[in-house]
Every structure is written in C-alpha cells, then in structure tokens.
Design a protein around this motif. Structure first.
Motif, PDB file in Angstrom:
ATOM      1  N   LEU A   1       0.788  -1.363   0.065  1.00  0.00           N
ATOM      2  CA  LEU A   1       0.085   0.111  -0.029  1.00  0.00           C
ATOM      3  C   LEU A   1       1.034   1.344  -0.058  1.00  0.00           C
ATOM      4  O   LEU A   1       0.683   2.131  -0.663  1.00  0.00           O
ATOM      5  CB  LEU A   1      -0.928   0.073   1.178  1.00  0.00           C
ATOM      6  N   GLU A   2       1.940   1.339   0.634  1.00  0.00           N
ATOM      7  CA  GLU A   2       2.984   2.358   0.539  1.00  0.00           C
ATOM      8  C   GLU A   2       3.585   2.525  -0.674  1.00  0.00           C
ATOM      9  O   GLU A   2       3.657   3.780  -1.291  1.00  0.00           O
ATOM     10  CB  GLU A   2       4.028   2.016   1.803  1.00  0.00           C
ATOM     11  N   PHE A   3       3.951   1.504  -1.357  1.00  0.00           N
ATOM     12  CA  PHE A   3       4.410   1.682  -2.546  1.00  0.00           C
ATOM     13  C   PHE A   3       3.583   2.140  -3.832  1.00  0.00           C
ATOM     14  O   PHE A   3       4.016   3.037  -4.618  1.00  0.00           O
ATOM     15  CB  PHE A   3       4.921   0.340  -3.327  1.00  0.00           C
ATOM     16  N   SER A   4       2.158   1.763  -3.566  1.00  0.00           N
ATOM     17  CA  SER A   4       1.256   2.311  -4.529  1.00  0.00           C
ATOM     18  C   SER A   4       0.788   3.762  -3.935  1.00  0.00           C
ATOM     19  O   SER A   4      -0.059   4.365  -4.725  1.00  0.00           O
ATOM     20  CB  SER A   4       0.048   1.411  -4.790  1.00  0.00           C
ATOM     21  N   GLN A   5       1.193   4.402  -2.866  1.00  0.00           N
ATOM     22  CA  GLN A   5       0.944   5.607  -2.386  1.00  0.00           C
ATOM     23  C   GLN A   5      -0.742   5.603  -2.111  1.00  0.00           C
ATOM     24  O   GLN A   5      -1.277   6.404  -2.753  1.00  0.00           O
ATOM     25  CB  GLN A   5       1.125   6.616  -3.264  1.00  0.00           C
ATOM     26  N   TYR A   6      -1.178   4.582  -1.279  1.00  0.00           N
ATOM     27  CA  TYR A   6      -2.601   4.278  -1.096  1.00  0.00           C
ATOM     28  C   TYR A   6      -3.207   5.424  -0.423  1.00  0.00           C
ATOM     29  O   TYR A   6      -4.146   5.948  -0.764  1.00  0.00           O
ATOM     30  CB  TYR A   6      -2.846   3.065  -0.021  1.00  0.00           C
ATOM     31  N   LEU A   7      -2.299   6.206   0.496  1.00  0.00           N
ATOM     32  CA  LEU A   7      -3.004   7.327   1.284  1.00  0.00           C
ATOM     33  C   LEU A   7      -2.941   8.387   0.397  1.00  0.00           C
ATOM     34  O   LEU A   7      -3.875   9.117   0.341  1.00  0.00           O
ATOM     35  CB  LEU A   7      -1.934   7.546   2.691  1.00  0.00           C
ATOM     36  N   GLU A   8      -1.907   8.907  -0.184  1.00  0.00           N
ATOM     37  CA  GLU A   8      -1.743  10.141  -1.150  1.00  0.00           C
ATOM     38  C   GLU A   8      -2.692   9.952  -2.341  1.00  0.00           C
ATOM     39  O   GLU A   8      -3.425  11.080  -2.818  1.00  0.00           O
ATOM     40  CB  GLU A   8      -0.244  10.096  -1.810  1.00  0.00           C
ATOM     41  N   ASN A   9      -2.840   8.624  -2.969  1.00  0.00           N
ATOM     42  CA  ASN A   9      -3.652   8.638  -4.214  1.00  0.00           C
ATOM     43  C   ASN A   9      -5.121   8.248  -4.126  1.00  0.00           C
ATOM     44  O   ASN A   9      -5.781   8.641  -5.157  1.00  0.00           O
ATOM     45  CB  ASN A   9      -2.901   7.573  -5.222  1.00  0.00           C
ATOM     46  N   PHE A  10      -5.410   7.723  -2.933  1.00  0.00           N
ATOM     47  CA  PHE A  10      -6.801   7.150  -2.956  1.00  0.00           C
ATOM     48  C   PHE A  10      -7.491   7.642  -1.639  1.00  0.00           C
ATOM     49  O   PHE A  10      -8.464   8.138  -1.600  1.00  0.00           O
ATOM     50  CB  PHE A  10      -6.879   5.608  -2.906  1.00  0.00           C
ATOM     51  N   LEU A  11      -6.917   7.413  -0.410  1.00  0.00           N
ATOM     52  CA  LEU A  11      -7.502   7.673   0.686  1.00  0.00           C
ATOM     53  C   LEU A  11      -7.890   9.115   0.995  1.00  0.00           C
ATOM     54  O   LEU A  11      -9.024   9.485   1.368  1.00  0.00           O
ATOM     55  CB  LEU A  11      -6.563   6.970   2.037  1.00  0.00           C
ATOM     56  N   TRP A  12      -6.735   9.839   1.053  1.00  0.00           N
ATOM     57  CA  TRP A  12      -7.003  11.362   1.361  1.00  0.00           C
ATOM     58  C   TRP A  12      -7.810  11.966   0.150  1.00  0.00           C
ATOM     59  O   TRP A  12      -8.707  12.918   0.611  1.00  0.00           O
ATOM     60  CB  TRP A  12      -5.649  11.887   1.551  1.00  0.00           C
ATOM     61  N   PRO A  13      -7.551  11.843  -0.948  1.00  0.00           N
ATOM     62  CA  PRO A  13      -8.317  12.644  -2.104  1.00  0.00           C
ATOM     63  C   PRO A  13      -9.727  12.084  -2.143  1.00  0.00           C
ATOM     64  O   PRO A  13     -10.483  13.222  -2.388  1.00  0.00           O
ATOM     65  CB  PRO A  13      -7.676  12.157  -3.428  1.00  0.00           C
ATOM     66  N   ASN A  14     -10.066  11.079  -1.482  1.00  0.00           N
ATOM     67  CA  ASN A  14     -11.419  10.798  -1.528  1.00  0.00           C
ATOM     68  C   ASN A  14     -12.235  10.924  -0.232  1.00  0.00           C
ATOM     69  O   ASN A  14     -13.458  10.597   0.012  1.00  0.00           O
ATOM     70  CB  ASN A  14     -11.789   9.199  -1.878  1.00  0.00           C
ATOM     71  N   TYR A  15     -11.515  11.499   0.910  1.00  0.00           N
ATOM     72  CA  TYR A  15     -12.070  11.640   2.262  1.00  0.00           C
ATOM     73  C   TYR A  15     -12.999  12.676   2.099  1.00  0.00           C
ATOM     74  O   TYR A  15     -12.649  13.849   1.339  1.00  0.00           O
ATOM     75  CB  TYR A  15     -10.898  11.909   3.290  1.00  0.00           C
ATOM     76  N   SER A  16     -14.074  12.660   2.918  1.00  0.00           N
ATOM     77  CA  SER A  16     -15.130  13.693   3.130  1.00  0.00           C
ATOM     78  C   SER A  16     -15.677  13.761   4.409  1.00  0.00           C
ATOM     79  O   SER A  16     -15.437  12.823   4.992  1.00  0.00           O
ATOM     80  CB  SER A  16     -16.242  13.777   1.975  1.00  0.00           C
ATOM     81  N   ALA A  17     -16.463  14.726   4.661  1.00  0.00           N
ATOM     82  CA  ALA A  17     -16.967  14.759   6.119  1.00  0.00           C
ATOM     83  C   ALA A  17     -17.900  13.441   6.417  1.00  0.00           C
ATOM     84  O   ALA A  17     -18.045  13.434   7.498  1.00  0.00           O
ATOM     85  CB  ALA A  17     -17.743  16.098   6.404  1.00  0.00           C
ATOM     86  N   SER A  18     -18.563  12.980   5.306  1.00  0.00           N
ATOM     87  CA  SER A  18     -19.336  11.877   5.373  1.00  0.00           C
ATOM     88  C   SER A  18     -18.793  10.528   5.387  1.00  0.00           C
ATOM     89  O   SER A  18     -19.237   9.600   5.203  1.00  0.00           O
ATOM     90  CB  SER A  18     -20.354  11.970   4.385  1.00  0.00           C
TER      91      SER A  18
END
Length: 210
Positions: free
Chosen positions: A1-18
């Motif tokens: 997940l770190e190599f695919s930048q899961y946080l940078e490319n998926f988790l945080w860009p798609n985060y919202s209040a809901s």
C-alpha cells in the motif's frame, strides 16, 4: 500500500466529512505505519488541508466513543495516531488542531475552586479566561458544543482509561484492553514530556489523580 501511495492517491483525495469509520481508520493505520517505518507522514494532507480539521475531529469523536460502537482494538489505533499528532507539533497543520486540546480552555473540566486557585496564581491567565467567557457567549450552540467537547476531551479520555482499567481482573486480562491501556499511558507520558502540551495538561492530570 505504501508503494502504491494508497494514502496519497486514494484515501485522502476521496476523504469527506461523510466518510465511513472504515475510511477514517484506513487513513489512521497507514499514517501509523508510516511513523513506524520512519517515512514522512503528513505531506499527503497538504493536498486538502481544509479537510484536516474535520478529519481530526472525527478521530477524536471515535476515540471517545462507547466500546459498543467501536472496538477497543480500533480505538487503540486511534490513540497511536493521536500520539503521533501530539509529537508532531512542528507541523503547522497538526499543531493547529492539537493545541485546541491542550491550551488553557481545557481547564473547563476542573472544579471551579481548583480553577480559581490556579488562575489566581497567574493574573494573565485569569484575564484570558474572562475573555474566553465573553467569546463563548457569542458562539452558536453547535459551535459551543464542539468547543466544549475539545476542551474536555483529554479529561474524558482519562475517565475512559480508568473505566477500562477497572474491568481488568487478575485472571481475566484481555489483550485488547491491556494494549489500549499501555498506549494511553504512552500518550500521557508524551504529553508530559513536551512543554507546549504539559503547561495546562499537568493541572488536569493532577486533578484527575491518574
């Protein structure tokens, strides 16, 4: 997940209040892992910094939730994340949020007599406390509720720690509970070790007899 930048490319860009608890926990676990591997953890959040306050408040809300709504194991992951936040005061994005939990307003959880005695010793703080009261009077009920939640968060977490502690018996020692208690103590030690977090928290800690 770190190599695919899961946080940078998926988790945080798609985060919202809901976003779901699962989404929040995924972000938390990846950040915890980044700290464990000693790689920069906060850079990803600079992409949408305006959402970090909402995310942080959600973490606080789930950290203090009843165990029936979230497992103790999941809350332990949130505690580890909060500890990383408190030890990352040099990052402005993070510091802005954690300061709300450990500044003078946290004395709202003290008994009136104890608070008065503490404020009397330092007139500058007493003046600031009066200003705080005037400012609160202008807030909406929703905003005031959020402020009170943040001010009493650490005090409520100490109460939660004690409640979990008292569930442990000599012959029954659940691993999840022990892990939660150990992680909470590490958080307390780190809060006491840093001057910016210790200054007002110290009085709350003393008052709680922890």
């Amino acid at each position: 997940l770190e190599f695919s930048q899961y946080l940078e490319n998926f988790l945080w860009p798609n985060y919202s209040a809901s976003s779901s608890l699962g989404h929040v926990l995924s972000i938390v676990v990846v950040v915890n892992e980044k700290f464990r591997e000693r790689v920069p953890a906060w850079a990803a959040f600079q992409a949408k910094p305006e959402l970090f306050e909402t995310f942080f408040h959600t973490v606080l809300k789930w950290s203090s939730a009843e165990v029936g709504d979230i497992s103790l194991q999941e809350q332990t992951k949130l505690l580890i994340f909060l500890d990383h936040c408190f030890t990352s005061m040099e990052v402005e994005l993070v510091r802005t949020q954690v300061q709300k939990l450990v500044s003078l307003p946290m004395w709202a959880c003290l008994l009136d007599a104890r608070r008065e005695a503490e404020l009397k010793a330092i007139p500058k703080w007493k003046k600031f406390w009066k200003l705080l009261g005037k400012k609160d009077a202008k807030e909406t009920p929703e905003a005031l509720e959020k402020l009170q939640f943040e001010r009493k968060f650490l005090s409520n977490m100490i109460k939660k720690f004690l409640a979990v502690l008292y569930t442990i018996q000599e012959k029954e020692c659940p691993e999840d509970a022990v892990d939660f208690l150990e992680r909470f103590l590490i958080l307390i030690i780190d809060l006491e070790a840093l001057l910016p977090t210790r200054r007002f928290f110290n009085t709350v800690l003393d008052d709680s007899h922890l």
